[in-house]
Design a protein around this motif. Sequence first.
Motif, short mmCIF file in Angstrom:
data_model
loop_
_atom_site.label_atom_id
_atom_site.label_comp_id
_atom_site.label_asym_id
_atom_site.label_seq_id
_atom_site.Cartn_x
_atom_site.Cartn_y
_atom_site.Cartn_z
N SER A 64 33.97 35.67 50.29
CA SER A 64 34.80 36.18 49.18
C SER A 64 35.32 37.59 49.48
N GLU A 65 34.49 38.39 50.12
CA GLU A 65 34.90 39.76 50.45
C GLU A 65 36.02 39.77 51.50
N ASP A 66 35.98 38.81 52.41
CA ASP A 66 37.07 38.70 53.40
C ASP A 66 38.39 38.32 52.73
N ILE A 67 38.32 37.45 51.74
CA ILE A 67 39.53 37.06 51.00
C ILE A 67 40.06 38.26 50.24
N LYS A 68 39.16 39.03 49.63
CA LYS A 68 39.58 40.24 48.91
C LYS A 68 40.23 41.24 49.88
N ALA A 69 39.69 41.37 51.07
CA ALA A 69 40.26 42.29 52.07
C ALA A 69 41.67 41.84 52.47
N LYS A 70 41.88 40.52 52.61
CA LYS A 70 43.22 40.00 52.92
C LYS A 70 44.19 40.36 51.79
N PHE A 71 43.72 40.19 50.55
CA PHE A 71 44.53 40.55 49.39
C PHE A 71 44.90 42.03 49.43
N GLU A 72 43.93 42.88 49.62
CA GLU A 72 44.17 44.32 49.63
C GLU A 72 45.10 44.75 50.76
N ALA A 73 45.06 44.04 51.89
CA ALA A 73 45.91 44.38 53.03
C ALA A 73 47.38 44.04 52.77
N ASP A 74 47.64 43.10 51.86
CA ASP A 74 49.01 42.69 51.57
C ASP A 74 49.17 42.38 50.08
N GLU A 75 48.71 43.32 49.26
CA GLU A 75 48.65 43.12 47.81
C GLU A 75 49.99 42.77 47.19
#
Length: 147
Positions: A64-75
């Motif tokens: 889940s944290e990796d998915i959140k990091a992907k989101f934050e990288a291209d919000e």
Amino acid sequence: MKNWMVNGLFSHDLMVEVMLDLYPNLKHGVDYMVAHPVNPRDPSDHGPPFFMHWKAPGVDEPDSEDIKAKFEADEAKYRAAFARRFRNACLDGTDGKGNVSDAPAGSKAALQADAWRTYRQALRDVPQQAGFPMDIDWPLAPGQEGV
């Protein structure tokens, strides 16, 4: 109506949006299910999203944290995709409501059809708003004013 659905915290809906991008062949609710904890005394108080269920054949469950990091990288990309998906659902729900061609001009039916056409155009114009996708002023559907 200010951007109540798209801005704010990394949410269930935004996590699903990232998943749709990263795993386009998987279906939410079938191959996986995203959830988030909710405070029963205050439904607006909830924690970060997580995978409640993972059953995607041949695909390891992502963190889940990796998915959140992907989101934050291209919000902005993910917020724009979710906003367009939400906008399209609103448009789908109003199909045909602006189509009254035989109503007398100025009649209640004609005025309602005009209001629906105006609302639908405002929905189509959402991506052109200056703050899109980070700050959206969602139009109100006819009859929702003052709600």
